[in-house]
Every structure is written in structure tokens, then in C-alpha cells.
Enzyme design. Structure first.
Site, PDB file in Angstrom:
ATOM      1  N   THR A 427       0.864  -1.167   0.000  1.00  0.00           N
ATOM      2  CA  THR A 427       0.000   0.000   0.000  1.00  0.00           C
ATOM      3  C   THR A 427       0.906   1.224   0.000  1.00  0.00           C
ATOM      4  O   THR A 427       2.122   1.096   0.074  1.00  0.00           O
ATOM      5  CB  THR A 427      -0.891  -0.084   1.261  1.00  0.00           C
ATOM      6  OG1 THR A 427      -1.574  -1.324   1.241  1.00  0.00           O
ATOM      7  CG2 THR A 427      -1.883   1.025   1.369  1.00  0.00           C
ATOM      8  N   GLU A 466      -8.036  -6.191  -5.256  1.00  0.00           N
ATOM      9  CA  GLU A 466      -8.675  -6.006  -3.958  1.00  0.00           C
ATOM     10  C   GLU A 466      -9.755  -7.039  -3.653  1.00  0.00           C
ATOM     11  O   GLU A 466     -10.178  -7.164  -2.503  1.00  0.00           O
ATOM     12  CB  GLU A 466      -9.294  -4.603  -3.860  1.00  0.00           C
ATOM     13  CG  GLU A 466      -8.289  -3.479  -3.774  1.00  0.00           C
ATOM     14  CD  GLU A 466      -7.459  -3.518  -2.511  1.00  0.00           C
ATOM     15  OE1 GLU A 466      -7.820  -4.255  -1.585  1.00  0.00           O
ATOM     16  OE2 GLU A 466      -6.447  -2.809  -2.462  1.00  0.00           O
TER      17      GLU A 466
END
Length: 614
Positions: A427, A466
Site C-alpha cells: 500500500t 482487492e
């Protein structure tokens, strides 16, 4: 001649047998000696587990080879620290930080800079910065107002809860991590645009100009940039349109000092700058993504993009020792962070000393309870009821503390027992504070390194994976080892549960700390340790960021630490208490800003774990 040959053959066999017996005898003696040494070591240290401390240190030594982790250095590197009074930008990539600082210098506010940095990182940090993912933005305005923007990805309308199971009800992990079936509907472009239109002072063209220039004219790669690109080299080779961008001349890895150009991404950014989110969600970009998805096994549809919405809502708030935190509400990781802080607030950590066995036991037990509750109860609030008030109540924190034994690890399995047979560390986080006191913490992601590993046509950016953040099957671990329940199961339009925790800490209504981190399930515990290091142990912000980290989530039942994070005595005592402890390569990049309460001076710290930052 035959007799002589037979004698020679028998002699050769005897010689080999003799050598074999020597090897076996030596091995037996060595094994016996090793057993004796181990038994003697156990007797001397009065611990069955003390020999494991040698393995811990050997593993730490091995993992420290060519590592930039602070705990691996004889003289730990100082985190890159900058200070000033006219605003601060800290990101994991140097050029992106410079873009944010330029926006502030031109009179923009923290939100303008945050949007500019978001687009710049999509160019300069392509593993993790993104257009093809989503995330969270926590905002504190100088007028005292706080808000939160949720631009987390959503499941396509055709998604089903069993879409990653085979005919035998077994998980097909590759389907949720690689390729178009792993892609959720991206939210970054709409999220950044909402922030700019509501709270910024500049135009979209102004804040995107520098990102477009970085993509069009390129930038010089530093060693940290190349290290990131190298991790995807083999995957790049498998797709011509990806290789054309991320391999030099489409064939070879880029080297330090090379200029990296991304003309396809520049065209995409220009479309967004000119036409706004419509270009991404209802125009050419959406069309190209959907076309690629439908021809390569995905389920994305034009309606998924047209119907995507961003949520602006109040941030999650909690207090800790007189400080106020604003962080990410569900589906974000702020609830887990705040739950851990509320439990730990009942202990005098400073009196126990940093990384003492007692303080570690309390922290690890706290992590266990918070993660088991996270994985059991939390999910997208549009689909499930999240018991946040109960989990963050003083009464619940006290009940957890009452269940933590004095000197014994808690078996994690019973805490997960009522979950039916059953969830990218990569991330990006950045922090910004401007001269007026506006503060922004942003964490956004495409989940794994380079997401699903696919770029649609000539759009120039990676798409997320995701969908793996959903509970693919209750009770089965996801890509980050999280075992989750039905609250996070896949449903059309649902947002997956996330650990991202962009956090702003206030003292008497003024910004004290802005922080967050990448790292998948380790994000809340990383942010927890930054906060407790600063508040409980009085560490300077660079010390708080540099300090070695640990993480525990119960399942898998393993306490991971950065190499050499704990001394041998501490490792032994934790094993004696029932913990399983092992070192692991460092994680996270807690790009943080601390504001001196006395002078108002801003101190920005780049986490040395990601040396491309500034």
C-alpha cells in the site's frame, strides 16, 4: 583376468562401505554432540526454549543481508527528517514529495497537495501508488472540522460469494490475486476529485500538471525505485503491454540512473485533467478496462464504473491518554487501532519500559483480541452492522484486560472458534500539513505489489486485486494470512474490509501527529507502535518510526518481529510464556509528521524501510 576383476570389484565395494560407515559414525557422533549441547543449554538457562534464540538470531542475520531495515544496521540509519513552519509533505517517493511541496509553495493547501501527490505517486511509485485502486483520506481542517473520504474499491455487480471456489468448494487463490477476475471497481480518481472539489483551492489542471510532466518527460530512477521495479520483472515479461512500459526497450530491467517515461499513463492523466472523473468512469478509460476484462476472464461492466460512488463521512474518533485520534471507520482499520489503544490505556506502559517482557505480553494480548474481533465482526457498514460503540467502550476494554493472564500467552484458536470453517502489504501512505494547520493522512492501494498484474490496453496503470481482501471462504486465510468471517463475504457493490488506518492525532484541538503505513494486516499494529512510542515512551518522531516493530494477529499463531527486534532473553521468555516468535523482513513505511506543541515547528520523517521516500 576375471578373478582379478572380481577381487577388484569386491575391494571397491568394501572401500565404499567403509567410507559410508565412517560418514554414518561421524553423523551419529555429531548428532549426539548437538543433542548434548542443546540439553546442556536448556539446563544452564533453565528453559526448554532457549536454544531457539540461536535460530532467531541466525534467521535475523540471514534476513539482514542487503537490508535497509534500521534494526539490521550496527549504527541504525537516521530517518530522513525535515523541519519547517510553512508546511510539510512526507511520501514514500522523492519526486512525489517534491510535487506536494511545490503545490504548498504555490499557495495551495494540504488538500491540494494531497491530491497532487496522489496522482504523482501513480507515476513514480507504480507498484502501490495508483489510479487503479482505492483508499482512505483523513482530513483535519484548520477551522476545527474533521472529515473522512472513503474511496475504497467496490465489488462488481456480477460478483458472488463463491466466485473463487472450484467445484469441490476449494479456494482457487490465483483467481482472487491475479488477472481481471481479481479486480474490484477502482475509487482513487473519484476520491481525489471529491477531496479537491470540496476542500482544495486549486483547479484539477493545476494539481495534475506535475504528475503529467513526470509521466511524459520521465524521471531519473534511484536505487530505491529500481529495487521496487525489480520485484515485478518476471511478471512484466509475460504481458507485452506491461513489458513495453516497465522493461527497458520491452526486454530488460531498468537500472539506476535510467530515465523512466510512461507516455500511455501521461495520456490517461491528461484525459482525467481535462474531463475529470467522467473520463475514468463513463468515458474512454472505463470502456478500455471493461473491454480488457471481458475478453480476459473478468466480470467488470460499464455499469460498475458508472455507478461507483465515494463516501464522505465523519472519521472514527477515539481518545488515548488525553490525545484525540481521527482515523478510518469501517471498512477501514481505525476501529482495530482504537480498540488496541483503549485496552492499553488501562496499563502504565511507560513504567513497564519499552519492549520489556511484561509490556510485550500486554501488547501482544491486546493485538490478539482486537484482530479476532476485527475478523469476526467488521465489514462494509452498508452491508453489516459493526458494533463499534461496544468494541471501543471502556467497559469492553476493561473486560478484555480482565481476561489477559499474568504470565501466559492466550491460545488464539478459541477466539476464532465461532467463525465458520474459513480473509497487499503493498500500500502507499503519505502525510501532509500546511502552514495554516490543515492536515491530511492518505493511505491508498492496489493491494499486492503491482496489484492484479494487469494493465488494460494502453491505459498505462496497473489494476488492483482487492477482491482478495474479501472473505473468499470463511475460515480460509487470505493473501495476508487473515482468517475472516461472513461479515466480509463478497457481495455486489460491497467494499472489502481493510487494514488501512490513515490517522491524525490531535492535542487540545491542534495537530500533534499525522501518520499511517502500508503493510496489509500489519498496518494497525504499525500505527499503534508509532503512537505509543511517541506518547508513552516519549520518543522523538524519527526514533518512533525507526524503532523495530512486531506484529501478532492470532492466526497464524506466530509473533513476527523485525530482525534483531528482541534480545535473546526476551525471545526465550516469550517462548516460555507460550508465544511463537520469529523474525521477518521489515514491513511498512510510516511516513509521518510531528508538530512540536511548544513551537509549532513541523518535523517530517521518511521511514528508512522505503528508501525511495523523502
Amino acid at each position: 583376468m576375471p578373478k582379478r576383476a572380481n577381487r577388484s570389484s569386491r575391494s571397491g565395494v568394501k572401500s565404499k562401505w567403509h567410507r559410508c560407515k565412517q560418514v554414518l559414525r561421524f553423523s551419529a557422533i555429531s548428532l549426539a554432540a548437538l543433542v548434548a549441547i542443546v540439553l546442556l543449554d536448556m539446563a544452564i538457562y533453565a528453559s526448554f526454549y532457549h536454544p531457539l534464540t540461536y535460530l532467531y538470531n541466525i534467521a535475523s542475520w540471514w534476513q539482514c543481508s542487503n537490508s535497509v531495515i534500521p534494526s539490521c544496521q550496527k549504527t541504525p540509519p537516521r530517518a530522513t527528517v525535515a523541519w519547517g513552519k510553512n508546511g510539510m509533505v512526507v511520501t514514500p517517493q522523492r519526486e512525489a514529495s517534491e510535487v506536494g511541496q511545490q503545490i504548498l509553495a504555490e499557495g495551495g493547501n494540504a488538500i491540494d497537495a494531497a491530491v497532487a501527490v496522489g496522482y504523482a505517486l501513480a507515476v513514480t511509485d507504480p507498484c502501490c501508488g495508483n489510479l487503479g485502486g482505492g483508499g482512505f483520506m483523513s482530513i483535519h481542517l484548520a477551522n476545527g472540522r474533521d472529515t473522512f473520504i472513503n474511496f475504497r474499491e467496490r465489488a462488481p455487480k456480477s460478483a458472488t460469494k463463491d466466485m473463487y471456489l472450484d467445484s469441490s468448494d476449494r479456494v482457487r487463490r490465483d483467481l482472487s490475486t491475479k488477472g481481471y477476475l481479481a479486480v474490484a471497481v477502482p475509487g482513487t480518481v473519484k476520491g481525489l476529485d471529491l477531496a479537491l472539489s470540496e476542500y482544495g483551492t486549486m483547479s484539477r489542471a493545476q494539481v495534475m500538471r506535475k504528475a503529467i510532466a513526470l509521466a511524459e518527460s520521465g524521471f531519473i530512477l534511484r536505487s530505491g525505485d529500481v529495487r521496487i521495479l525489480d520485484r515485478g520483472t518476471e511478471e512484466f515479461k509475460s504481458q507485452p503491454n506491461v513489458a513495453a512500459i516497465f522493461l527497458k526497450n520491452g526486454k530488460n530491467p531498468y537500472q539506476t540512473g535510467d530515465r523512466f517515461l510512461q507516455p500511455d499513463l501521461a495520456r490517461t492523466l491528461k484525459l482525467i485533467a481535462d474531463r475529470g472523473p467522467e473520463a475514468f468512469y463513463r468515458g474512454q478509460i472505463a470502456t478500455e478496462i471493461v473491454r480488457a476484462s471481458q475478453t480476459q476472464g473478468g466480470i467488470l461492466a460499464v455499469e460498475d464504473f458508472a455507478d461507483y460512488t465515494v463516501k464522505e463521512q465523519p472519521p472514527l474518533r477515539c481518545s488515548y491518554r488525553g490525545y484525540e485520534l481521527i482515523s478510518a471507520p469501517p471498512p477501514g482499520g481505525g476501529a482495530t487501532l482504537c480498540q488496541m489503544l483503549k485496552i492499553l490505556e488501562g496499563y502504565e506502559l511507560k513504567q513497564l519500559s519499552w519492549h520489556s517482557v511484561k509490556s510485550l505480553h500486554l501488547m501482544l494480548s491486546t493485538m490478539l483480541y482486537a484482530y479476532s474481533d476485527r475478523n469476526k465482526y467488521l465489514g462494509d457498514p452498508d452491508f453489516v452492522s459493526n458494533p463499534i460503540d461496544r468494541l471501543l467502550s471502556p467497559e469492553y476494554a476493561a473486560s478484555v484486560r480482565s481476561r489477559i493472564p499474568e504470565n501466559r500467552a492466550i491460545p488464539p484458536e478459541p477466539l476464532y472458534s465461532d467463525i465458520a470453517p474459513t480473509e497487499g502489504t503493498n500500500t502507499t501512505h503519505y502525510s501532509i500539513v500546511d502552514r495554516d494547520g490543515n492536515a491530511v493522512a492518505v493511505t491508498y492501494t492496489i493491494n499486492s505489489y503491482f496489484g492484479a498484474g494487469v494493465i488494460a490496453g494502453n491505459t498505462g496503470f496497473f489494476l488492483n486485486n482487492e477482491m482478495d481482501d474479501f472473505t473468499v471462504k470463511p475460515g480460509v486465510a487470505n493473501n495476508f494470512g487473515l482468517v475472516q468471517g461472513s461479515a466480509n463475504q463478497i457481495a455486489p457493490g460491497k467494499r472489502p474490509l481493510s487494514s488501512m488506518s490513515p490517522t491524525i492525532v490531535l492535542k487540545d484541538g491542534k495537530v500533534f501527529l499525522v501518520t499511517g503505513s502500508p503493510g496489509g494486516s500489519t498496518i494497525p499494529t504499525t500505527v499503534l507502535q508509532i503512537i505509543t512510542n511517541a506518547i508513552d515512551y516519549g520518543m522523538k518522531i524519527d526514533e518512533a518510526v525507526n524503532a523495530p516493530r512486531l506484529h501478532y494477529q492470532g492466526l497464524p499463531n506466530l509473533v513476527i518481529t523485525e530482525p534483531y527486534a528482541l534480545d535473546s532473553t526476551t525471545v526465550q521468555k516469550l517462548w516460555d510464556m507460550g508465544y511463537r516468535v520469529a523474525p521477518l523482513f521489515g514491513w511498512g513505511a510510516a511516513e509521518s509528521i510531528w508538530v512540536d506543541p511548544q513551537t509549532g515547528r513541523l518535523f517530517g520523517v521518511n521511514d528508512p524501510r522505503k528508501p525511495a521516500g523523502h
